[in-house]
Design a protein around this motif. Sequence first.
Motif, PDB file in Angstrom:
ATOM      1  N   VAL A  90       0.808  -1.214   0.000  1.00  0.00           N
ATOM      2  CA  VAL A  90       0.000   0.000   0.000  1.00  0.00           C
ATOM      3  C   VAL A  90       0.850   1.278   0.000  1.00  0.00           C
ATOM      4  CG1 VAL A  90      -0.332   0.042   2.517  1.00  0.00           C
ATOM      5  CG2 VAL A  90      -2.066   1.017   1.047  1.00  0.00           C
ATOM      6  N   LEU A  91       2.031   1.219   0.580  1.00  0.00           N
ATOM      7  CA  LEU A  91       2.888   2.422   0.628  1.00  0.00           C
ATOM      8  C   LEU A  91       3.861   2.502  -0.553  1.00  0.00           C
ATOM      9  CD1 LEU A  91       3.886   2.444   4.424  1.00  0.00           C
ATOM     10  CD2 LEU A  91       1.998   3.642   3.335  1.00  0.00           C
ATOM     11  N   ARG A  92       3.826   1.514  -1.420  1.00  0.00           N
ATOM     12  CA  ARG A  92       4.803   1.379  -2.516  1.00  0.00           C
ATOM     13  C   ARG A  92       6.216   1.530  -1.953  1.00  0.00           C
ATOM     14  NH1 ARG A  92       1.012   4.744  -5.332  1.00  0.00           N
ATOM     15  NH2 ARG A  92      -0.368   3.412  -6.535  1.00  0.00           N
ATOM     16  N   PHE A  93       6.474   0.717  -0.948  1.00  0.00           N
ATOM     17  CA  PHE A  93       7.718   0.808  -0.183  1.00  0.00           C
ATOM     18  C   PHE A  93       8.940   0.443  -1.030  1.00  0.00           C
ATOM     19  CE2 PHE A  93      11.034  -0.521   2.642  1.00  0.00           C
ATOM     20  CZ  PHE A  93      10.888   0.266   3.774  1.00  0.00           C
ATOM     21  N   LYS A  94       9.930   1.331  -1.001  1.00  0.00           N
ATOM     22  CA  LYS A  94      11.183   1.011  -1.694  1.00  0.00           C
ATOM     23  C   LYS A  94      12.336   1.189  -0.716  1.00  0.00           C
ATOM     24  CE  LYS A  94       9.887   2.280  -6.385  1.00  0.00           C
ATOM     25  NZ  LYS A  94       8.697   3.112  -6.129  1.00  0.00           N
ATOM     26  N   GLY A  95      13.148   0.156  -0.596  1.00  0.00           N
ATOM     27  CA  GLY A  95      14.343   0.249   0.235  1.00  0.00           C
ATOM     28  C   GLY A  95      15.440  -0.461  -0.521  1.00  0.00           C
ATOM     29  N   ALA A  96      16.251  -1.238   0.198  1.00  0.00           N
ATOM     30  CA  ALA A  96      17.251  -2.077  -0.474  1.00  0.00           C
ATOM     31  C   ALA A  96      16.551  -2.996  -1.472  1.00  0.00           C
ATOM     32  CB  ALA A  96      18.019  -2.873   0.559  1.00  0.00           C
ATOM     33  N   SER A  97      15.347  -3.466  -1.086  1.00  0.00           N
ATOM     34  CA  SER A  97      14.490  -4.163  -2.048  1.00  0.00           C
ATOM     35  C   SER A  97      13.054  -3.738  -1.776  1.00  0.00           C
ATOM     36  CB  SER A  97      14.656  -5.671  -1.924  1.00  0.00           C
ATOM     37  OG  SER A  97      14.301  -6.075  -0.636  1.00  0.00           O
ATOM     38  N   THR A  98      12.183  -3.988  -2.726  1.00  0.00           N
ATOM     39  CA  THR A  98      10.794  -3.533  -2.546  1.00  0.00           C
ATOM     40  C   THR A  98      10.044  -4.500  -1.644  1.00  0.00           C
ATOM     41  OG1 THR A  98      10.012  -4.779  -4.436  1.00  0.00           O
ATOM     42  CG2 THR A  98      10.781  -2.517  -4.856  1.00  0.00           C
ATOM     43  N   TYR A  99       8.962  -4.007  -1.058  1.00  0.00           N
ATOM     44  CA  TYR A  99       8.125  -4.848  -0.200  1.00  0.00           C
ATOM     45  C   TYR A  99       7.541  -5.995  -1.018  1.00  0.00           C
ATOM     46  CZ  TYR A  99       4.343  -6.000   3.119  1.00  0.00           C
ATOM     47  OH  TYR A  99       3.496  -6.635   3.987  1.00  0.00           O
ATOM     48  N   LYS A 100       7.150  -5.674  -2.246  1.00  0.00           N
ATOM     49  CA  LYS A 100       6.562  -6.685  -3.117  1.00  0.00           C
ATOM     50  C   LYS A 100       7.518  -7.856  -3.345  1.00  0.00           C
ATOM     51  CE  LYS A 100       3.614  -6.516  -6.996  1.00  0.00           C
ATOM     52  NZ  LYS A 100       3.888  -6.487  -8.388  1.00  0.00           N
ATOM     53  N   SER A 101       8.785  -7.521  -3.614  1.00  0.00           N
ATOM     54  CA  SER A 101       9.749  -8.596  -3.867  1.00  0.00           C
ATOM     55  C   SER A 101      10.045  -9.376  -2.586  1.00  0.00           C
ATOM     56  CB  SER A 101      11.033  -8.043  -4.486  1.00  0.00           C
ATOM     57  OG  SER A 101      11.713  -7.243  -3.558  1.00  0.00           O
ATOM     58  N   LYS A 102      10.051  -8.682  -1.443  1.00  0.00           N
ATOM     59  CA  LYS A 102      10.242  -9.377  -0.157  1.00  0.00           C
ATOM     60  C   LYS A 102       9.119 -10.379   0.085  1.00  0.00           C
ATOM     61  CE  LYS A 102      13.815  -7.876   2.199  1.00  0.00           C
ATOM     62  NZ  LYS A 102      14.847  -8.825   2.581  1.00  0.00           N
ATOM     63  N   LEU A 103       7.898  -9.920  -0.141  1.00  0.00           N
ATOM     64  CA  LEU A 103       6.747 -10.806   0.068  1.00  0.00           C
ATOM     65  C   LEU A 103       6.835 -12.030  -0.827  1.00  0.00           C
ATOM     66  CD1 LEU A 103       3.739  -8.321   0.285  1.00  0.00           C
ATOM     67  CD2 LEU A 103       4.532  -9.824   2.102  1.00  0.00           C
ATOM     68  N   GLU A 104       7.163 -11.784  -2.096  1.00  0.00           N
ATOM     69  CA  GLU A 104       7.257 -12.902  -3.044  1.00  0.00           C
ATOM     70  C   GLU A 104       8.321 -13.892  -2.602  1.00  0.00           C
ATOM     71  OE1 GLU A 104       7.832 -11.021  -6.812  1.00  0.00           O
ATOM     72  OE2 GLU A 104       5.745 -10.348  -6.867  1.00  0.00           O
ATOM     73  N   GLN A 105       9.469 -13.340  -2.172  1.00  0.00           N
ATOM     74  CA  GLN A 105      10.580 -14.188  -1.747  1.00  0.00           C
ATOM     75  C   GLN A 105      10.193 -15.054  -0.542  1.00  0.00           C
ATOM     76  OE1 GLN A 105      13.893 -11.776  -0.409  1.00  0.00           O
ATOM     77  NE2 GLN A 105      14.679 -13.509   0.774  1.00  0.00           N
ATOM     78  N   TYR A 106       9.565 -14.438   0.459  1.00  0.00           N
ATOM     79  CA  TYR A 106       9.208 -15.190   1.662  1.00  0.00           C
ATOM     80  C   TYR A 106       8.063 -16.171   1.393  1.00  0.00           C
ATOM     81  CZ  TYR A 106      12.464 -12.900   4.760  1.00  0.00           C
ATOM     82  OH  TYR A 106      13.620 -12.488   5.372  1.00  0.00           O
TER      83      TYR A 106
END
Length: 315
Positions: A111-127
């Motif tokens: 919802v926040l379109r979070f961007k850091g070292a990696s995006t929240y979306k990619s973190k979720l997919e990975q986990y």
Amino acid sequence: MDTTSFTKKTPGNEKIEPALTPPPVEAMQTAFTNKPKVGPGKSKKRDIPEGLWTKCPACETMIFDKELDENLKVCPKCGHHFPIGSRERIHSLVETCTFEEMDATMTSIDVLRFKGASTYKSKLEQYQKNTTLKDAVVTGLGKIGPHRLALGVMDFGFLGGSMGSVVGEKLTRLIESATEKEMPVIIISTSGGARMYEGMFSLMQMAKTSAALAYHAQHRLPYISVLTHPTTAGVMASYASLGDLILAEPGAMIGFAGPRVIKDTTQAELPPDFQTAEFLLNHGLIDAIVPRREMKPRLVEYLDFLTAGKKAAAS
Ligand SMILES: [Zn+2]
């Protein structure tokens, strides 16, 4: 003994897998040689399990992984409790074939379109890929001993058991459904706190889950909170500390802020067992420490006691 298989596990962070059948010894010995591949190409990583042995961080005994799994991830020598996945934990508690999972497909959106070292979306997919879970809690209705109840079990393996909108929503629906069906609630927590990727939305879950529990309590229904290593921050500051009965596993770290932050802020020397289950039992925050292998019979005993009045009134 093959020492190369000892090095990979860091207790606390490893991916928790169900009981693993070790490969034959030949497979271990030949996996790194340059023999030509026969048959359809599978990656080497998939052929070699993470390790056959795990070193206990408390007593340094090498434990055969299969033995560790059979012992519910508790060191058979010193009783150290290793992390355990939510599905294994549910399996160890509920009666066979009685667990009906709720909201199994609910997933977070970025919802926040979070961007850091990696995006929240990619973190979720990975986990999601690594754990085969959709988020950090599994909820459902099941039976423990003779008691039908609502059970929520968190999993530290999914983004540090962090509480985002999905964890909050799944638990709230679980508690509300328990209120409606007049069932006790048991939540087994393990969490690093609120999920930073969801900012304010994760903090809102503290109020939402607490309100659902208050409504459940108004109906004079029991809630047992079980704290496992580690239970901290926003989760500890909401539903995890609201149990009619609060239990903990031995040696679990339980607190709000970490000891380093507290030490730096207060400039005070902290006691050696600070924020452990044992310390908190002595200081009255929790009611009992229950080893994992005794958890099921003890929960049944507590539920017998907590539901006796209601049963007597009904008959
Ligand atoms: Zn040990």
